[in-house]
Every structure is written in C-alpha cells, then in structure tokens.
Design a protein around this motif. Structure first.
Motif, PDB file in Angstrom:
ATOM      1  N   ASP A 227      94.640  43.956  10.268  1.00  0.00           N
ATOM      2  CA  ASP A 227      93.916  42.730  10.147  1.00  0.00           C
ATOM      3  C   ASP A 227      94.051  41.709   9.017  1.00  0.00           C
ATOM      4  O   ASP A 227      93.382  42.110   7.838  1.00  0.00           O
ATOM      5  CB  ASP A 227      92.288  43.285  10.385  1.00  0.00           C
TER       6      ASP A 227
ATOM      7  N   GLN B 153      90.952  39.705   6.771  1.00  0.00           N
ATOM      8  CA  GLN B 153      90.333  40.409   5.731  1.00  0.00           C
ATOM      9  C   GLN B 153      90.521  39.830   4.300  1.00  0.00           C
ATOM     10  O   GLN B 153      91.528  39.142   4.084  1.00  0.00           O
ATOM     11  CB  GLN B 153      90.382  41.892   5.800  1.00  0.00           C
ATOM     12  N   SER B 154      89.719  40.114   3.278  1.00  0.00           N
ATOM     13  CA  SER B 154      90.055  39.874   1.998  1.00  0.00           C
ATOM     14  C   SER B 154      91.441  40.409   1.406  1.00  0.00           C
ATOM     15  O   SER B 154      92.082  41.657   2.190  1.00  0.00           O
ATOM     16  CB  SER B 154      89.154  40.351   0.926  1.00  0.00           C
TER      17      SER B 154
ATOM     18  N   ALA C  49      90.920  44.260   1.084  1.00  0.00           N
ATOM     19  CA  ALA C  49      90.790  44.932   2.098  1.00  0.00           C
ATOM     20  C   ALA C  49      91.989  45.035   3.098  1.00  0.00           C
ATOM     21  O   ALA C  49      92.398  46.174   3.505  1.00  0.00           O
ATOM     22  CB  ALA C  49      89.711  44.231   2.944  1.00  0.00           C
TER      23      ALA C  49
ATOM     24  N   GLN D 131      93.906  48.795   3.737  1.00  0.00           N
ATOM     25  CA  GLN D 131      94.187  49.182   4.903  1.00  0.00           C
ATOM     26  C   GLN D 131      95.983  49.514   5.039  1.00  0.00           C
ATOM     27  O   GLN D 131      96.280  50.547   5.632  1.00  0.00           O
ATOM     28  CB  GLN D 131      93.983  47.844   5.952  1.00  0.00           C
TER      29      GLN D 131
END
Length: 207
Positions: free
Chosen positions: A186, A189-190, A193, A197
């Motif tokens: 994703d 996100q920041s 983050a 991931q």
C-alpha cells in the motif's frame, strides 16, 4: 506458508507510486552477505534496450502496438544478455519494472489487446517470470499529485489521469492472474509505514 527465497525480483507500480524511493533499501538487503546482486531496469538494461528506452520515453509518441514492439524487443535482449546469465551463475536480479508494466502501460493505458501482449511476452521472455513482484499500489489521483510536485519529465509521467486509471486496473488484473508471485504494498501510507511493510515482506521471504 513457506516461500522459496526469490532470485529474480521485480518492482512495479504506476508513475508516482514511490517505488524508486525503496529500490536502494531493497538492493542493500538483496546484496547482504556478499551475495552478487544485479540491479537493472526496464525499458533498458543492455546497450540496445537503453537505446530503445530513449526512443520510447523521450521520442515522439507512437501508437500502442509500435511502442509495445519496441519495449519487447529491448526486453528480449535484456533477458538473453543480462538477466538469464546472471540467474544462471547464482546472482540475485532486482529489476525496476518488467513485463507487467507492458500490460499496464501498453495494454491498459494504450489499449493493446491482452492476447497480443501475452504472445509478445512468450516470444521475448521464453517462459521467464519473476519469482517475486512487489507492486507499489497507489490511487491514480494521489500519484498524479506526486508527479506534479516532482515536475515529472518523461512522456509516460506526463500522461493524463485516465491513462493511469487504466494502467492501475491492468496491474490489478495482472496481479490476479499471477497471484503466486505478486505482493501488493500500500503505497498510500507514509514512507515509514511503507518501509515497515516492505521489511516484513523481505523477512518473510528470507531476504
């Protein structure tokens, strides 16, 4: 689920998704412990393919099929001269874009039929597929904002929103067809983050 440690890893996503930001992190992990890492890109990777890259990204706009033929010609040379020899000697290969981008950009974006691209893929790649494809997925509207802020320069980055909406849908279709090797990140996100991931994925795959 246990996974075989991937040797051939590709990074995908529409322009603006931020995949390039994480390439250095990936390269560092893959080359850890003295393992040979070949880092490359598409279009490009060999002298011929880099010349074709200049034409595709910086030259005059072509119809989708002409563009696809150029991209796959470069890809065949790339596979034969660089990727397969590297894998054969035990190196890891990290490639910024590969065939999935053709399905997204020339297929989804420019309308080249899926079946035509599948045939070109069979001819150019001769059954070679990545072991792992990391797809940085981002809403096209947010990707457009990021591209505008970065003052994007090449021809694809300057395409309109509709092109990238279709390209993202093509990535989704491709991910569904090749679910065993695709992992979605994703990218909305920041940065922290996204990095977390990505790190979790690399640990899971033994990298």
């Amino acid at each position: 689920m246990t996974h075989k440690t991937p040797q051939f890893i590709t990074i995908e996503g529409i322009d603006g998704a931020g995949k390039s930001t994480h390439l250095a992190r990936l390269a560092e992990r893959l080359g850890a412990g003295g393992r040979e890492l070949v880092q490359t890109r598409e279009p490009g990777g060999t002298e011929l393919a880099e010349r074709l890259r200049e034409l595709v990204l910086g030259g005059a706009a072509q119809d989708g099929l002409t563009e696809a033929l150029m991209v796959f010609a470069g890809r065949r040379d790339h596979v034969r001269r660089l990727i397969r020899p590297a894998l054969a000697r035990g190196a890891a290969v990290l490639c910024d874009r590969f065939t999935d981008s053709a399905f997204a950009y020339q297929g989804g974006g420019s309308g080249v039929p899926w079946t035509v691209l599948q045939q070109l893929e069979a001819w150019a790649c001769e059954s070679l597929q990545p072991d792992l494809t990391i797809w940085f997925d981002l809403e096209p509207e947010e990707a457009a904002r990021r591209r505008a802020a970065a003052r994007a320069a090449d021809r694809f980055e300057a395409e309109d929103l509709g092109f990238f909406v279709r390209a993202r849908a093509a990535f989704e279709r491709r991910a569904g067809e090749h679910a065993a090797r695709f992992v979605r990140i994703d990218a909305g996100q920041s940065l922290g983050a996204v990095a977390e991931q990505l790190d979790a994925l690399l640990r899971e795959r033994g990298l």
